[in-house]
Design a protein around this motif. Structure first.
Motif, PDB file in Angstrom:
ATOM      1  N   UNK A 293     -15.148  15.271 -90.392  1.00  0.00           N
ATOM      2  CA  UNK A 293     -14.621  16.130 -91.450  1.00  0.00           C
ATOM      3  C   UNK A 293     -14.398  15.408 -92.769  1.00  0.00           C
ATOM      4  N   UNK A 294     -14.648  14.103 -92.800  1.00  0.00           N
ATOM      5  CA  UNK A 294     -14.555  13.318 -94.033  1.00  0.00           C
ATOM      6  C   UNK A 294     -13.182  13.419 -94.678  1.00  0.00           C
ATOM      7  N   UNK A 295     -12.149  13.223 -93.855  1.00  0.00           N
ATOM      8  CA  UNK A 295     -10.794  13.086 -94.384  1.00  0.00           C
ATOM      9  C   UNK A 295     -10.070  11.991 -93.604  1.00  0.00           C
ATOM     10  N   UNK A 296      -8.910  11.602 -94.088  1.00  0.00           N
ATOM     11  CA  UNK A 296      -8.102  10.611 -93.378  1.00  0.00           C
ATOM     12  C   UNK A 296      -7.345  11.290 -92.238  1.00  0.00           C
ATOM     13  N   UNK A 297      -7.166  10.585 -91.138  1.00  0.00           N
ATOM     14  CA  UNK A 297      -6.348  11.080 -90.041  1.00  0.00           C
ATOM     15  C   UNK A 297      -5.302  10.029 -89.675  1.00  0.00           C
ATOM     16  N   UNK A 298      -4.189  10.522 -89.146  1.00  0.00           N
ATOM     17  CA  UNK A 298      -3.129   9.629 -88.667  1.00  0.00           C
ATOM     18  C   UNK A 298      -2.622  10.183 -87.346  1.00  0.00           C
ATOM     19  N   UNK A 299      -2.808   9.421 -86.283  1.00  0.00           N
ATOM     20  CA  UNK A 299      -2.406   9.838 -84.937  1.00  0.00           C
ATOM     21  C   UNK A 299      -1.082   9.174 -84.582  1.00  0.00           C
ATOM     22  N   UNK A 300      -0.076   9.983 -84.212  1.00  0.00           N
ATOM     23  CA  UNK A 300       1.268   9.470 -83.942  1.00  0.00           C
ATOM     24  C   UNK A 300       1.679   9.848 -82.524  1.00  0.00           C
ATOM     25  N   UNK A 301       2.123   8.882 -81.759  1.00  0.00           N
ATOM     26  CA  UNK A 301       2.581   9.123 -80.391  1.00  0.00           C
ATOM     27  C   UNK A 301       3.942   8.465 -80.196  1.00  0.00           C
ATOM     28  N   UNK A 302       4.732   8.973 -79.265  1.00  0.00           N
ATOM     29  CA  UNK A 302       6.037   8.362 -79.007  1.00  0.00           C
ATOM     30  C   UNK A 302       5.926   7.230 -77.993  1.00  0.00           C
TER      31      UNK A 302
ATOM     32  N   UNK B 215      -6.918   6.372 -89.548  1.00  0.00           N
ATOM     33  CA  UNK B 215      -8.379   6.234 -89.645  1.00  0.00           C
ATOM     34  C   UNK B 215      -8.871   6.841 -90.955  1.00  0.00           C
ATOM     35  N   UNK B 216      -9.849   6.193 -91.559  1.00  0.00           N
ATOM     36  CA  UNK B 216     -10.445   6.634 -92.813  1.00  0.00           C
ATOM     37  C   UNK B 216     -11.650   7.531 -92.549  1.00  0.00           C
ATOM     38  N   UNK B 217     -12.120   8.267 -93.565  1.00  0.00           N
ATOM     39  CA  UNK B 217     -13.254   9.188 -93.369  1.00  0.00           C
ATOM     40  C   UNK B 217     -14.570   8.496 -93.020  1.00  0.00           C
ATOM     41  N   UNK B 218     -14.668   7.203 -93.287  1.00  0.00           N
ATOM     42  CA  UNK B 218     -15.878   6.471 -92.901  1.00  0.00           C
ATOM     43  C   UNK B 218     -15.788   5.915 -91.486  1.00  0.00           C
ATOM     44  N   UNK B 219     -14.712   6.255 -90.764  1.00  0.00           N
ATOM     45  CA  UNK B 219     -14.558   5.811 -89.385  1.00  0.00           C
ATOM     46  C   UNK B 219     -13.833   4.491 -89.245  1.00  0.00           C
TER      47      UNK B 219
ATOM     48  N   UNK C 221      -6.904   5.266-100.660  1.00  0.00           N
ATOM     49  CA  UNK C 221      -7.497   5.812-101.880  1.00  0.00           C
ATOM     50  C   UNK C 221      -8.232   7.084-101.477  1.00  0.00           C
ATOM     51  N   UNK C 222      -7.681   8.225-101.857  1.00  0.00           N
ATOM     52  CA  UNK C 222      -8.243   9.505-101.434  1.00  0.00           C
ATOM     53  C   UNK C 222      -9.630   9.762-102.023  1.00  0.00           C
ATOM     54  N   UNK C 223     -10.044   8.982-103.012  1.00  0.00           N
ATOM     55  CA  UNK C 223     -11.409   9.124-103.522  1.00  0.00           C
ATOM     56  C   UNK C 223     -12.435   8.825-102.434  1.00  0.00           C
ATOM     57  N   UNK C 224     -12.025   8.089-101.413  1.00  0.00           N
ATOM     58  CA  UNK C 224     -12.952   7.735-100.343  1.00  0.00           C
ATOM     59  C   UNK C 224     -13.475   8.984 -99.623  1.00  0.00           C
ATOM     60  N   UNK C 225     -12.677  10.049 -99.567  1.00  0.00           N
ATOM     61  CA  UNK C 225     -13.126  11.265 -98.884  1.00  0.00           C
ATOM     62  C   UNK C 225     -14.426  11.787 -99.488  1.00  0.00           C
ATOM     63  N   UNK C 226     -14.444  11.964-100.807  1.00  0.00           N
ATOM     64  CA  UNK C 226     -15.648  12.508-101.440  1.00  0.00           C
ATOM     65  C   UNK C 226     -16.785  11.499-101.432  1.00  0.00           C
TER      66      UNK C 226
END
Length: 389
Positions: free
Chosen positions: A281-290, A322-326, A345-350
């Motif tokens: 999806x070419x966006x940043x993700x953040x996975x959070x677990x307890x 994780x960044x949009x480039x994996x 840097x959110x410019x990385x998405x585009x």
């Protein structure tokens, strides 16, 4: 926790070094250097005093000629509960507030712009027990409950957007419950909320004892620092759930979770799903677990074929960004409280979209047509068989 590995990174670093470690980092994480960002000495002191880990990594983009860099600092917090689950509800919640407040304040002092807490962060993960009493007493209003008031004060103090996943008591609709992420702006106001889209029913482990699938769609929240979305826990197993947040314009999608390890757990999938979503999806993700191993007075089973037990855990932490480039960073500990910070840097998405063309080539028209056929009661799968003479 006794007998538990601290982290995958600890195992690797204890057994690899030099060229081998560099190549492992390149192949697994996507870069040889993790680009660790310095932490203030005061934050290090606080982390030692209150016994939590803190670390930060950078995710830069290429310098563009027209657009200035869009730097945003995000943070995720993983933590264990504090008091035994047989203690009074008010004391359990207050103890968690006291613990997490210190970590939130540390995030604020580090200049974090957007912070996300874990799923149902202000309570034990009692949904495994399927008992109603006294656990429903943890539920509260998303708009003006004590947890939202507590978080709003900290958000305003540090000009920080905070995502606060709670058990919501919907006072306007018959007091029913929802698994809800409340998004609070940098001025302390509630921007909105998102309710969990996918509720697990795995054998006799059934969260719908407490709440059903959410009714808020796939909202993206336009904050001062960027557009964010929240894919709550079990939703990470559903590819289209991730996709819709992207189509609605999300630049960062948080995945607050509460999930356990073991042979029947999902730990081997944990490092894949949020990363796949970022790439696709070419966006940043953040996975959070307890983290932690929460014990309950009454025994229960968990759909894993094992005898009844008093604990759903251990939760395995390992929160990561994780960044949009994996490219991803090392995860937090499997066993310890922690604050993970990402300088994005959110410019990385585009930039990644322009390079990969995933969105341009995805053929939504084809999928819409195919899915409409799948939903037909007389649907016949498109299977081609050999024609034998």
């Amino acid at each position: 926790m006794d007998g538990e590995a601290n982290s995958l990174e600890t195992i690797i670093n204890n057994n690899l070094n030099g060229y081998d470690l560099e190549q492992y980092n390149r192949i697994y994480y996507g870069r040889r250097n993790h680009l660790e960002v310095p932490i203030k000495e005061s934050s290090k002191d606080k982390s030692e005093e209150f016994d939590f880990d803190i670390i930060a990594y950078s995710f830069p983009a290429k310098i563009e000629q027209i657009r200035p860099a869009r730097i945003v600092k995000i943070g995720v917090i993983q933590h264990s509960i504090v008091l035994p689950t047989d203690q009074p509800i008010s004391l359990q919640k207050a103890a968690i507030f006291e613990k997490v407040k210190v970590i939130i304040e540390t995030a604020g002092e580090e200049g974090v712009n957007i912070l996300c807490l874990q799923e149902l962060w202000n309570m034990p993960m009692f949904v495994a027990t399927r008992e109603k009493h006294p656990w429903c007493e943890f539920a509260e209003s998303a708009e003006n409950g004590p947890t939202t008031r507590f978080i709003s004060e900290l958000a305003a103090k540090y000009s920080m957007v905070i995502v606060s996943p709670i058990l919501e008591r919907d006072e306007n609709h018959s007091d029913i419950l929802w698994n809800t992420a409340v998004v609070i702006s940098d001025n302390g106001n509630v921007i909105g909320k998102h309710r969990k889209n996918h509720v697990p029913r795995v054998g006799d482990f059934n969260e719908s004892t407490y709440y059903m699938e959410g009714n808020t769609g796939h909202p993206v929240f336009a904050t001062r620092y960027g557009k964010i979305a929240v894919n709550i826990c079990f939703g990470r197993h559903h590819v289209l759930n991730w996709m819709m947040f992207g189509h609605n314009g999300a630049e960062i999608v948080f995945n607050p979770s509460a999930t356990v390890g073991g042979d029947t757990g999902s730990e081997y999938m944990w490092n894949i799903e949020a990363r796949n979503a970022a790439i696709t999806n070419c966006y940043f993700t953040a996975a959070i677990n307890r983290v932690g191993n929460e014990r309950f007075k009454s025994e229960f089973t968990s759909g894993d074929g094992m005898p009844a037990h008093h604990s759903f855990g251990p939760f395995y932490g390992s929160s990561y960004i994780c960044a949009p480039d994996g490219v991803r960073c090392p995860g937090l500990s499997r066993t310890r409280d922690g604050l993970l910070i990402g300088v994005l840097d959110l410019n990385l998405n585009r930039q990644v979209r322009d390079r990969t063309c995933y969105q341009m080539t995805q053929r939504l028209d084809l999928y819409v047509n195919s899915l409409s056929k799948v939903l037909d009661i007389d649907y016949k799968p498109q299977v081609v068989y050999e024609k034998r003479k």
